[in-house]
Design a protein around this motif. Structure first.
Motif, PDB file in Angstrom:
ATOM      1  N   ALA A 131       0.825  -1.205   0.000  1.00 54.98           N
ATOM      2  CA  ALA A 131       0.000   0.000   0.000  1.00 54.98           C
ATOM      3  C   ALA A 131       0.859   1.254   0.000  1.00 54.98           C
ATOM      4  O   ALA A 131       0.581   2.224  -0.727  1.00 54.98           O
ATOM      5  CB  ALA A 131      -0.927  -0.004   1.207  1.00 54.98           C
ATOM      6  N   GLY A 132       1.910   1.231   0.826  1.00 51.38           N
ATOM      7  CA  GLY A 132       2.797   2.390   0.884  1.00 51.38           C
ATOM      8  C   GLY A 132       3.458   2.681  -0.452  1.00 51.38           C
ATOM      9  O   GLY A 132       3.528   3.830  -0.902  1.00 51.38           O
ATOM     10  N   LYS A 133       3.926   1.634  -1.104  1.00 51.88           N
ATOM     11  CA  LYS A 133       4.565   1.810  -2.404  1.00 51.88           C
ATOM     12  C   LYS A 133       3.569   2.304  -3.453  1.00 51.88           C
ATOM     13  O   LYS A 133       3.919   3.100  -4.327  1.00 51.88           O
ATOM     14  CB  LYS A 133       5.204   0.497  -2.853  1.00 51.88           C
ATOM     15  N   ILE A 157       1.216   4.358  -3.185  1.00 50.83           N
ATOM     16  CA  ILE A 157       0.943   5.797  -3.099  1.00 50.83           C
ATOM     17  C   ILE A 157       2.231   6.616  -2.973  1.00 50.83           C
ATOM     18  O   ILE A 157       2.192   7.803  -2.661  1.00 50.83           O
ATOM     19  CB  ILE A 157      -0.005   6.113  -1.930  1.00 50.83           C
ATOM     20  N   GLY A 158       3.361   5.956  -3.215  1.00 49.40           N
ATOM     21  CA  GLY A 158       4.632   6.677  -3.290  1.00 49.40           C
ATOM     22  C   GLY A 158       5.280   7.013  -1.965  1.00 49.40           C
ATOM     23  O   GLY A 158       6.154   7.880  -1.911  1.00 49.40           O
ATOM     24  N   LEU A 159       4.891   6.322  -0.906  1.00 49.73           N
ATOM     25  CA  LEU A 159       5.532   6.567   0.383  1.00 49.73           C
ATOM     26  C   LEU A 159       6.810   5.747   0.500  1.00 49.73           C
ATOM     27  O   LEU A 159       6.863   4.595   0.083  1.00 49.73           O
ATOM     28  CB  LEU A 159       4.595   6.184   1.534  1.00 49.73           C
ATOM     29  N   ASN A 160       7.823   6.334   1.085  1.00 55.10           N
ATOM     30  CA  ASN A 160       9.071   5.632   1.347  1.00 55.10           C
ATOM     31  C   ASN A 160       9.014   5.100   2.781  1.00 55.10           C
ATOM     32  O   ASN A 160       9.058   5.866   3.736  1.00 55.10           O
ATOM     33  CB  ASN A 160      10.265   6.574   1.157  1.00 55.10           C
ATOM     34  N   ILE A 161       8.898   3.777   2.914  1.00 55.30           N
ATOM     35  CA  ILE A 161       8.746   3.166   4.229  1.00 55.30           C
ATOM     36  C   ILE A 161       9.924   2.238   4.504  1.00 55.30           C
ATOM     37  O   ILE A 161      10.310   1.445   3.649  1.00 55.30           O
ATOM     38  CB  ILE A 161       7.440   2.346   4.308  1.00 55.30           C
ATOM     39  N   HIS A 162      10.493   2.346   5.706  1.00 54.00           N
ATOM     40  CA  HIS A 162      11.508   1.378   6.121  1.00 54.00           C
ATOM     41  C   HIS A 162      10.806   0.040   6.337  1.00 54.00           C
ATOM     42  O   HIS A 162       9.861  -0.054   7.113  1.00 54.00           O
ATOM     43  CB  HIS A 162      12.194   1.839   7.404  1.00 54.00           C
ATOM     44  N   GLU A 163      11.271  -0.992   5.646  1.00 53.45           N
ATOM     45  CA  GLU A 163      10.534  -2.259   5.583  1.00 53.45           C
ATOM     46  C   GLU A 163      10.569  -3.057   6.876  1.00 53.45           C
ATOM     47  O   GLU A 163       9.719  -3.909   7.096  1.00 53.45           O
ATOM     48  CB  GLU A 163      11.066  -3.109   4.426  1.00 53.45           C
ATOM     49  N   LYS A 164      11.555  -2.811   7.720  1.00 52.11           N
ATOM     50  CA  LYS A 164      11.675  -3.538   8.981  1.00 52.11           C
ATOM     51  C   LYS A 164      12.132  -2.584  10.069  1.00 52.11           C
ATOM     52  O   LYS A 164      12.742  -1.554   9.790  1.00 52.11           O
ATOM     53  CB  LYS A 164      12.679  -4.691   8.864  1.00 52.11           C
ATOM     54  N   MET A 219       0.558   8.957   7.463  1.00 52.70           N
ATOM     55  CA  MET A 219      -0.085   7.826   8.126  1.00 52.70           C
ATOM     56  C   MET A 219      -1.532   7.689   7.669  1.00 52.70           C
ATOM     57  O   MET A 219      -2.016   6.591   7.414  1.00 52.70           O
ATOM     58  CB  MET A 219      -0.027   8.006   9.640  1.00 52.70           C
ATOM     59  N   THR A 220      -2.210   8.832   7.551  1.00 54.09           N
ATOM     60  CA  THR A 220      -3.598   8.813   7.097  1.00 54.09           C
ATOM     61  C   THR A 220      -3.698   8.247   5.686  1.00 54.09           C
ATOM     62  O   THR A 220      -4.550   7.392   5.399  1.00 54.09           O
ATOM     63  CB  THR A 220      -4.181  10.235   7.132  1.00 54.09           C
ATOM     64  N   GLN A 221      -2.819   8.692   4.800  1.00 54.24           N
ATOM     65  CA  GLN A 221      -2.820   8.194   3.420  1.00 54.24           C
ATOM     66  C   GLN A 221      -2.585   6.688   3.389  1.00 54.24           C
ATOM     67  O   GLN A 221      -3.218   5.961   2.611  1.00 54.24           O
ATOM     68  CB  GLN A 221      -1.722   8.891   2.614  1.00 54.24           C
ATOM     69  N   LEU A 222      -1.666   6.222   4.235  1.00 53.98           N
ATOM     70  CA  LEU A 222      -1.337   4.791   4.256  1.00 53.98           C
ATOM     71  C   LEU A 222      -2.532   3.964   4.722  1.00 53.98           C
ATOM     72  O   LEU A 222      -2.846   2.926   4.123  1.00 53.98           O
ATOM     73  CB  LEU A 222      -0.131   4.556   5.161  1.00 53.98           C
ATOM     74  N   ILE A 223      -3.210   4.406   5.762  1.00 54.48           N
ATOM     75  CA  ILE A 223      -4.366   3.659   6.271  1.00 54.48           C
ATOM     76  C   ILE A 223      -5.474   3.621   5.218  1.00 54.48           C
ATOM     77  O   ILE A 223      -6.077   2.568   4.967  1.00 54.48           O
ATOM     78  CB  ILE A 223      -4.856   4.270   7.589  1.00 54.48           C
ATOM     79  N   LEU A 224      -5.731   4.755   4.582  1.00 52.88           N
ATOM     80  CA  LEU A 224      -6.770   4.794   3.555  1.00 52.88           C
ATOM     81  C   LEU A 224      -6.430   3.877   2.379  1.00 52.88           C
ATOM     82  O   LEU A 224      -7.320   3.282   1.761  1.00 52.88           O
ATOM     83  CB  LEU A 224      -6.961   6.231   3.055  1.00 52.88           C
ATOM     84  N   ALA A 225      -5.136   3.735   2.086  1.00 54.75           N
ATOM     85  CA  ALA A 225      -4.714   2.896   0.957  1.00 54.75           C
ATOM     86  C   ALA A 225      -4.723   1.411   1.311  1.00 54.75           C
ATOM     87  O   ALA A 225      -5.030   0.563   0.462  1.00 54.75           O
ATOM     88  CB  ALA A 225      -3.318   3.316   0.486  1.00 54.75           C
ATOM     89  N   VAL A 226      -4.391   1.081   2.561  1.00 53.44           N
ATOM     90  CA  VAL A 226      -4.208  -0.338   2.901  1.00 53.44           C
ATOM     91  C   VAL A 226      -5.521  -1.058   3.171  1.00 53.44           C
ATOM     92  O   VAL A 226      -5.631  -2.262   2.919  1.00 53.44           O
ATOM     93  CB  VAL A 226      -3.252  -0.501   4.105  1.00 53.44           C
TER      94      VAL A 226
END
Length: 278
Positions: A151-153, A155-162, A243-250
């Motif tokens: 989901a993060g990817k 919408i273009g979010l850069n997330i540390h995977e672990k 965080m809001t964008q990520l929740i809405l996407a996931v």
């Protein structure tokens, strides 16, 4: 899609519990065998998927980490029918490469809390029967983590995977010596709420994943601003939309997956971990 009805609990940490992400929302007051949860449950939908929002510290942020009724919170979400929980949490960074404003998808924890109730099976009047020796590897639901990453990817979010979170008792922040000790332990970020929440969610048989928002560098660095409430709040304000964008996407991505096997496996793990009296 799953044969099981999917319902997603969203636990909002400090500044990350905006009910406006839900459509058709309504407040539901509940109680549990373990007392009252932190606040009312806000039931609603995201992209037509049933969701339940709970403010971990209460909507007025009146509960410090050590007095949050984690058992009541998780039990309330379980009783509401949640198959999944997506938790958000504010954290300090223990690594140079995790910058304030970054998101970290937690995959492990180190518990430095003190005296918090970490099981529903405590022999109390309202507890389930037996003693639960729950394995905590994996600590978080790996499939849910992977959907969050997807989901993060998307919408273009850069997330540390672990990331390994060090959960401290609080409410004070760490000393510099403590902060460096937690770095030597292998900690990635530090907070005050991940334990026992992650433990109880697994014991409840719920697919649980947590996304950390790094707000500061704690106090281990020799240069730069040290952690403070003002600094933390400003970083929130600047980055909470991620965080809001990520929740809405996931949420719709979770609903589109098949979860029967994952949920059955998790619930069987819990069942096989309970030693009954004989």
């Amino acid at each position: 899609m799953s044969n099981k009805a999917i319902k997603i609990g969203i636990i909002g940490g400090s500044g990350l519990d905006n009910p406006d992400i839900l459509q058709n929302k309504r407040e539901v007051s509940v109680t549990t065998p373990f007392g009252a949860p932190s606040d009312v449950l806000i039931e609603g939908e995201i992209s037509s998927v049933p969701c339940v929002l709970l403010a971990r510290h209460g909507r007025r942020h009146s509960l410090m980490p050590g007095v949050v009724n984690y058992r009541a919170n998780i039990w309330a979400l379980k009783e509401a029918g949640c198959t999944h929980i997506i938790a958000s949490t504010a954290t300090g960074s223990l690594r140079e490469e995790i910058h304030p404003g970054d998101l970290v998808l937690l995959d492990n924890f180190i518990d430095r809390t003190q005296g918090r109730k970490q099981t529903f099976y405590d022999g109390g009047e309202n507890s389930p029967i037996g003693v639960c020796h729950l394995p905590m590897e994996p600590a978080y639901c790996e499939k849910t983590r992977q959907v969050l990453l997807q989901a993060g990817k998307s919408i273009g979010l850069n997330i540390h995977e672990k990331g390994t979170v060090v959960a401290i008792e609080g409410p004070r922040f760490s000393s510099k010596a403590e902060s460096n000790m937690y770095r030597s332990f292998g900690g990635s970020v530090i907070n005050m709420t991940s334990v026992p929440e992650v433990v109880l969610a697994k014991e409840a048989g719920i697919c649980y994943a947590s996304v950390a928002l790094a707000t500061d560098y704690d106090c281990w660095r020799d240069s730069g601003e040290k952690v403070s409430v003002a600094h933390v709040l400003q970083t929130f304000k600047n980055n909470v939309s991620k965080m809001t964008q990520l929740i809405l996407a996931v949420v719709p991505l979770i609903a589109a997956e098949t979860w029967d096997e994952t949920i059955d496996e998790l619930q069987n793990t819990v069942k096989s971990s309970v030693m009954l009296p004989h």
